[in-house]
Design a protein around this motif. Sequence first.
Motif, PDB file in Angstrom:
ATOM      1  N   LEU A  43      26.931 -50.763  80.381  1.00 15.67           N
ATOM      2  CA  LEU A  43      27.846 -49.747  80.898  1.00 15.67           C
ATOM      3  C   LEU A  43      29.205 -50.328  81.263  1.00 15.67           C
ATOM      4  O   LEU A  43      30.231 -49.664  81.146  1.00 15.67           O
ATOM      5  N   GLU A  44      29.226 -51.581  81.718  1.00 16.13           N
ATOM      6  CA  GLU A  44      30.475 -52.213  82.136  1.00 16.13           C
ATOM      7  C   GLU A  44      31.242 -52.828  80.976  1.00 16.13           C
ATOM      8  O   GLU A  44      32.424 -53.127  81.105  1.00 16.13           O
ATOM      9  N   ALA A  45      30.583 -53.024  79.848  1.00 16.19           N
ATOM     10  CA  ALA A  45      31.237 -53.663  78.698  1.00 16.19           C
ATOM     11  C   ALA A  45      32.383 -52.777  78.211  1.00 16.19           C
ATOM     12  O   ALA A  45      32.230 -51.558  78.097  1.00 16.19           O
ATOM     13  N   PRO A  46      33.536 -53.379  77.909  1.00 17.46           N
ATOM     14  CA  PRO A  46      34.641 -52.566  77.419  1.00 17.46           C
ATOM     15  C   PRO A  46      34.298 -51.977  76.045  1.00 17.46           C
ATOM     16  O   PRO A  46      33.657 -52.640  75.238  1.00 17.46           O
ATOM     17  N   LYS A  47      34.693 -50.764  75.847  1.00 15.40           N
ATOM     18  CA  LYS A  47      34.465 -50.122  74.554  1.00 15.40           C
ATOM     19  C   LYS A  47      35.496 -50.651  73.563  1.00 15.40           C
ATOM     20  O   LYS A  47      36.663 -50.826  73.899  1.00 15.40           O
ATOM     21  N   ALA A  48      35.057 -50.913  72.369  1.00 11.98           N
ATOM     22  CA  ALA A  48      35.965 -51.428  71.347  1.00 11.98           C
ATOM     23  C   ALA A  48      36.998 -50.356  71.013  1.00 11.98           C
ATOM     24  O   ALA A  48      36.649 -49.215  70.742  1.00 11.98           O
ATOM     25  N   MET A  49      38.266 -50.738  71.054  1.00 16.99           N
ATOM     26  CA  MET A  49      39.335 -49.802  70.741  1.00 16.99           C
ATOM     27  C   MET A  49      39.416 -49.563  69.234  1.00 16.99           C
ATOM     28  O   MET A  49      39.851 -48.523  68.788  1.00 16.99           O
ATOM     29  N   LEU A  50      39.009 -50.572  68.458  1.00 21.31           N
ATOM     30  CA  LEU A  50      39.055 -50.497  67.001  1.00 21.31           C
ATOM     31  C   LEU A  50      37.850 -51.259  66.482  1.00 21.31           C
ATOM     32  O   LEU A  50      37.622 -52.406  66.872  1.00 21.31           O
ATOM     33  N   ARG A  51      37.069 -50.630  65.631  1.00 23.56           N
ATOM     34  CA  ARG A  51      35.817 -51.243  65.189  1.00 23.56           C
ATOM     35  C   ARG A  51      35.527 -50.899  63.739  1.00 23.56           C
ATOM     36  O   ARG A  51      35.716 -49.766  63.314  1.00 23.56           O
ATOM     37  N   ILE A  52      35.052 -51.904  62.992  1.00 21.46           N
ATOM     38  CA  ILE A  52      34.524 -51.679  61.646  1.00 21.46           C
ATOM     39  C   ILE A  52      33.041 -51.359  61.810  1.00 21.46           C
ATOM     40  O   ILE A  52      32.306 -52.111  62.451  1.00 21.46           O
ATOM     41  N   THR A  53      32.596 -50.235  61.242  1.00 24.44           N
ATOM     42  CA  THR A  53      31.188 -49.838  61.366  1.00 24.44           C
ATOM     43  C   THR A  53      30.405 -50.041  60.078  1.00 24.44           C
ATOM     44  O   THR A  53      29.187 -50.120  60.109  1.00 24.44           O
ATOM     45  N   PHE A  66      33.740 -48.942  50.233  1.00 22.23           N
ATOM     46  CA  PHE A  66      34.268 -48.114  51.310  1.00 22.23           C
ATOM     47  C   PHE A  66      34.085 -48.852  52.626  1.00 22.23           C
ATOM     48  O   PHE A  66      32.980 -49.267  52.963  1.00 22.23           O
ATOM     49  N   LEU A  67      35.186 -49.029  53.342  1.00 23.25           N
ATOM     50  CA  LEU A  67      35.182 -49.614  54.673  1.00 23.25           C
ATOM     51  C   LEU A  67      35.284 -48.449  55.636  1.00 23.25           C
ATOM     52  O   LEU A  67      36.110 -47.558  55.455  1.00 23.25           O
ATOM     53  N   GLU A  68      34.447 -48.450  56.672  1.00 25.42           N
ATOM     54  CA  GLU A  68      34.432 -47.362  57.642  1.00 25.42           C
ATOM     55  C   GLU A  68      34.578 -47.918  59.038  1.00 25.42           C
ATOM     56  O   GLU A  68      34.199 -49.060  59.306  1.00 25.42           O
ATOM     57  N   GLY A  69      35.115 -47.100  59.935  1.00 24.62           N
ATOM     58  CA  GLY A  69      35.249 -47.555  61.307  1.00 24.62           C
ATOM     59  C   GLY A  69      35.692 -46.460  62.247  1.00 24.62           C
ATOM     60  O   GLY A  69      35.754 -45.283  61.882  1.00 24.62           O
ATOM     61  N   THR A  70      36.020 -46.894  63.461  1.00 25.25           N
ATOM     62  CA  THR A  70      36.479 -45.982  64.502  1.00 25.25           C
ATOM     63  C   THR A  70      37.672 -46.600  65.223  1.00 25.25           C
ATOM     64  O   THR A  70      37.794 -47.830  65.294  1.00 25.25           O
ATOM     65  N   VAL A  71      38.511 -45.743  65.758  1.00 23.01           N
ATOM     66  CA  VAL A  71      39.643 -46.175  66.576  1.00 23.01           C
ATOM     67  C   VAL A  71      39.732 -45.220  67.766  1.00 23.01           C
ATOM     68  O   VAL A  71      39.474 -44.015  67.626  1.00 23.01           O
ATOM     69  N   ALA A 145      49.166 -56.980  66.346  1.00 19.82           N
ATOM     70  CA  ALA A 145      48.972 -55.536  66.473  1.00 19.82           C
ATOM     71  C   ALA A 145      48.528 -55.205  67.889  1.00 19.82           C
ATOM     72  O   ALA A 145      48.104 -56.086  68.641  1.00 19.82           O
ATOM     73  N   GLN A 146      48.615 -53.922  68.222  1.00 14.09           N
ATOM     74  CA  GLN A 146      48.165 -53.465  69.539  1.00 14.09           C
ATOM     75  C   GLN A 146      46.678 -53.764  69.713  1.00 14.09           C
ATOM     76  O   GLN A 146      46.261 -54.246  70.756  1.00 14.09           O
ATOM     77  N   TRP A 147      45.869 -53.449  68.684  1.00 16.77           N
ATOM     78  CA  TRP A 147      44.428 -53.687  68.734  1.00 16.77           C
ATOM     79  C   TRP A 147      43.999 -54.348  67.442  1.00 16.77           C
ATOM     80  O   TRP A 147      44.563 -54.083  66.374  1.00 16.77           O
ATOM     81  N   LYS A 148      42.976 -55.181  67.525  1.00 10.61           N
ATOM     82  CA  LYS A 148      42.357 -55.786  66.349  1.00 10.61           C
ATOM     83  C   LYS A 148      40.863 -55.539  66.419  1.00 10.61           C
ATOM     84  O   LYS A 148      40.274 -55.573  67.504  1.00 10.61           O
ATOM     85  N   SER A 149      40.262 -55.289  65.269  1.00  9.89           N
ATOM     86  CA  SER A 149      38.811 -55.117  65.217  1.00  9.89           C
ATOM     87  C   SER A 149      38.145 -56.485  65.187  1.00  9.89           C
ATOM     88  O   SER A 149      38.817 -57.523  65.129  1.00  9.89           O
ATOM     89  N   GLN A 150      36.842 -56.454  65.163  1.00 11.38           N
ATOM     90  CA  GLN A 150      36.103 -57.682  64.904  1.00 11.38           C
ATOM     91  C   GLN A 150      36.364 -58.093  63.458  1.00 11.38           C
ATOM     92  O   GLN A 150      36.804 -57.274  62.651  1.00 11.38           O
ATOM     93  N   VAL A 151      36.118 -59.341  63.135  1.00  7.89           N
ATOM     94  CA  VAL A 151      36.227 -59.813  61.752  1.00  7.89           C
ATOM     95  C   VAL A 151      34.824 -59.796  61.177  1.00  7.89           C
ATOM     96  O   VAL A 151      33.891 -60.338  61.778  1.00  7.89           O
ATOM     97  N   ILE A 152      34.674 -59.139  60.015  1.00  3.93           N
ATOM     98  CA  ILE A 152      33.380 -59.216  59.336  1.00  3.93           C
ATOM     99  C   ILE A 152      33.540 -60.094  58.104  1.00  3.93           C
ATOM    100  O   ILE A 152      34.625 -60.178  57.526  1.00  3.93           O
ATOM    101  N   GLU A 153      32.459 -60.751  57.751  1.00  3.79           N
ATOM    102  CA  GLU A 153      32.443 -61.621  56.575  1.00  3.79           C
ATOM    103  C   GLU A 153      31.524 -60.984  55.538  1.00  3.79           C
ATOM    104  O   GLU A 153      30.403 -60.587  55.869  1.00  3.79           O
ATOM    105  N   VAL A 154      32.017 -60.883  54.312  1.00  7.11           N
ATOM    106  CA  VAL A 154      31.214 -60.318  53.229  1.00  7.11           C
ATOM    107  C   VAL A 154      31.240 -61.265  52.029  1.00  7.11           C
ATOM    108  O   VAL A 154      32.122 -62.100  51.923  1.00  7.11           O
TER     109      VAL A 154
END
Length: 157
Positions: A43-53, A66-71, A145-154
Amino acid sequence: KMDARTLLKELGSMLTTIPDTKEECQALLTRINAWQEKKLKELEAPKAMLRITAPTDKSQVPERLFLEGTVADSKAKVGVIVHPMAISDYWVQPSVNVRADGTWKVQIYIGKGSIGVGEQFEIMTVANPKVELKEGDVLSGWPEAQWKSQVIEVTRR
């Protein structure tokens, strides 16, 4: 967000039998306390402002995917950057259209033709970059940038 029924079900699953001894009561209380600590951290963890899902980290992917995510802010300008790990270039991908609910989906390139097959790539998204990003731009690193997502490796298949 967890509702009361789910919470009670989780707690109830810890109580498979009624404790008969002081030791069994103590063991149950220890499990409940550990569960409570875990829930509080979630509950205390900050919510990701930008995320690759999607795709997930360590996925094998085709050339076009297709890359998908949320902001958090649906009005944010979101850019996608692909870094072929064998070289030092960072490639700006097609522009992203963010939906009113903050979700987005964009088709990107991982290599070209047979170039990149079997190789590893990093993908990151940025929101409201300091410098305008245009598809096809080649950068020397991840943009500010204002926000950065996590980095995913593919890995390209």
